[in-house]
Scaffold this motif. Structure first.
Motif, PDB file in Angstrom:
ATOM      1  N   VAL A  16       0.647  -1.094   0.240  1.00 22.45           N
ATOM      2  CA  VAL A  16       0.082   0.152   0.306  1.00 22.45           C
ATOM      3  C   VAL A  16       0.953   1.421  -0.590  1.00 22.45           C
ATOM      4  N   ALA A  17       2.360   0.848   0.593  1.00 19.10           N
ATOM      5  CA  ALA A  17       2.427   2.797   1.202  1.00 19.10           C
ATOM      6  C   ALA A  17       3.282   2.752  -0.600  1.00 19.10           C
ATOM      7  N   LEU A  18       3.920   1.589  -1.121  1.00 14.48           N
ATOM      8  CA  LEU A  18       4.349   2.138  -2.556  1.00 14.48           C
ATOM      9  C   LEU A  18       3.199   1.813  -4.193  1.00 14.48           C
ATOM     10  N   VAL A  19       1.876   1.696  -3.486  1.00 14.21           N
ATOM     11  CA  VAL A  19       1.071   1.702  -5.133  1.00 14.21           C
ATOM     12  C   VAL A  19       1.161   3.968  -4.409  1.00 14.21           C
ATOM     13  N   ALA A  20       0.377   3.911  -2.888  1.00 14.20           N
ATOM     14  CA  ALA A  20       0.459   5.150  -2.717  1.00 14.20           C
ATOM     15  C   ALA A  20       1.528   6.042  -2.947  1.00 14.20           C
ATOM     16  N   GLY A  21       2.673   6.013  -2.985  1.00 12.72           N
ATOM     17  CA  GLY A  21       3.871   6.731  -3.855  1.00 12.72           C
ATOM     18  C   GLY A  21       3.649   7.088  -4.454  1.00 12.72           C
ATOM     19  N   VAL A  22       3.272   5.971  -5.316  1.00  8.49           N
ATOM     20  CA  VAL A  22       3.623   5.473  -6.646  1.00  8.49           C
ATOM     21  C   VAL A  22       2.642   7.252  -7.258  1.00  8.49           C
ATOM     22  N   VAL A  23       1.632   7.454  -6.901  1.00  6.74           N
ATOM     23  CA  VAL A  23       0.382   7.198  -8.143  1.00  6.74           C
ATOM     24  C   VAL A  23       0.302   8.742  -7.069  1.00  6.74           C
ATOM     25  N   ILE A  24       0.760   9.176  -6.154  1.00  4.61           N
ATOM     26  CA  ILE A  24       0.863  10.710  -5.494  1.00  4.61           C
ATOM     27  C   ILE A  24       1.916  11.592  -6.281  1.00  4.61           C
ATOM     28  N   GLY A  25       2.610  10.241  -6.226  1.00  3.58           N
ATOM     29  CA  GLY A  25       4.197  11.011  -7.501  1.00  3.58           C
ATOM     30  C   GLY A  25       4.140  11.486  -8.868  1.00  3.58           C
ATOM     31  N   LEU A  26       3.005  10.904  -8.939  1.00  2.00           N
ATOM     32  CA  LEU A  26       2.409  10.864 -10.646  1.00  2.00           C
ATOM     33  C   LEU A  26       1.924  12.215  -9.938  1.00  2.00           C
ATOM     34  N   PHE A  27       0.561  12.136  -9.719  1.00  2.87           N
ATOM     35  CA  PHE A  27       0.118  13.106  -9.485  1.00  2.87           C
ATOM     36  C   PHE A  27       0.568  15.180  -9.231  1.00  2.87           C
ATOM     37  N   GLN A  28       2.154  13.979  -8.431  1.00  2.00           N
ATOM     38  CA  GLN A  28       2.648  15.980  -8.058  1.00  2.00           C
ATOM     39  C   GLN A  28       3.305  16.176  -9.013  1.00  2.00           C
ATOM     40  N   ALA A  29       3.839  15.033 -10.001  1.00  2.00           N
ATOM     41  CA  ALA A  29       4.427  15.116 -11.264  1.00  2.00           C
ATOM     42  C   ALA A  29       4.008  15.983 -12.769  1.00  2.00           C
ATOM     43  N   LEU A  30       2.649  15.284 -12.727  1.00  2.00           N
ATOM     44  CA  LEU A  30       1.252  15.722 -13.752  1.00  2.00           C
ATOM     45  C   LEU A  30       1.015  17.402 -13.061  1.00  2.00           C
ATOM     46  N   THR A  31       1.253  17.989 -11.921  1.00  2.00           N
ATOM     47  CA  THR A  31       0.324  19.336 -11.379  1.00  2.00           C
ATOM     48  C   THR A  31       1.862  20.029 -10.970  1.00  2.00           C
ATOM     49  N   SER A  32       2.693  19.255 -10.211  1.00  2.00           N
ATOM     50  CA  SER A  32       4.008  20.499 -10.398  1.00  2.00           C
ATOM     51  C   SER A  32       3.458  21.164  -8.985  1.00  2.00           C
ATOM     52  N   VAL A  33       2.588  19.596  -8.003  1.00  2.00           N
ATOM     53  CA  VAL A  33       2.611  20.902  -7.051  1.00  2.00           C
ATOM     54  C   VAL A  33       3.282  19.687  -5.972  1.00  2.00           C
ATOM     55  N   GLN A  34       4.447  20.563  -5.540  1.00  2.00           N
ATOM     56  CA  GLN A  34       5.665  19.572  -4.355  1.00  2.00           C
ATOM     57  C   GLN A  34       4.966  20.536  -3.014  1.00  2.00           C
TER      58      GLN A  34
END
Length: 88
Positions: free
Chosen positions: A27-45
């Motif tokens: 769950v930590a791995l999947v959540a990290g990847v999903v949130i990382g993709l969201f941050q990369a797509l929206t440029s929210v850091q």
């Protein structure tokens, strides 16, 4: 108790630890990847954006899988450790 028995018990204990921690780590791995993709797509850091949802999801999965973890650990001790202590 010879060393082969100790090594076998340690191997089984490590495998139990892997099986118990797998749901949380997945769950930590999947959540990290999903949130990382969201941050990369929206440029929210924002740092809290990665931390809070991941911790919340891990707590939810821990709450759901607590009975599985307890049953797994209790059966390991009942079936493997206690007979060795008793001398069965």
């Amino acid at each position: 108790m010879d060393e082969n028995l100790i090594f076998d018990l340690m191997r089984q204990a490590l495998w139990i630890a892997v099986r118990m921690s797998a749901p949380l780590l997945i769950v930590a791995l999947v959540a990290g990847v999903v949130i990382g993709l969201f941050q990369a797509l929206t440029s929210v850091q924002e740092m809290t954006l990665t931390f809070v949802p991941k911790v919340a999801l891990m707590l939810a999965v821990f709450w759901v899988s607590m009975s599985f973890m307890t049953t797994l650990l209790a059966s390991f001790f009942t079936d493997q450790i206690v007979p060795q202590i008793v001398g069965h």
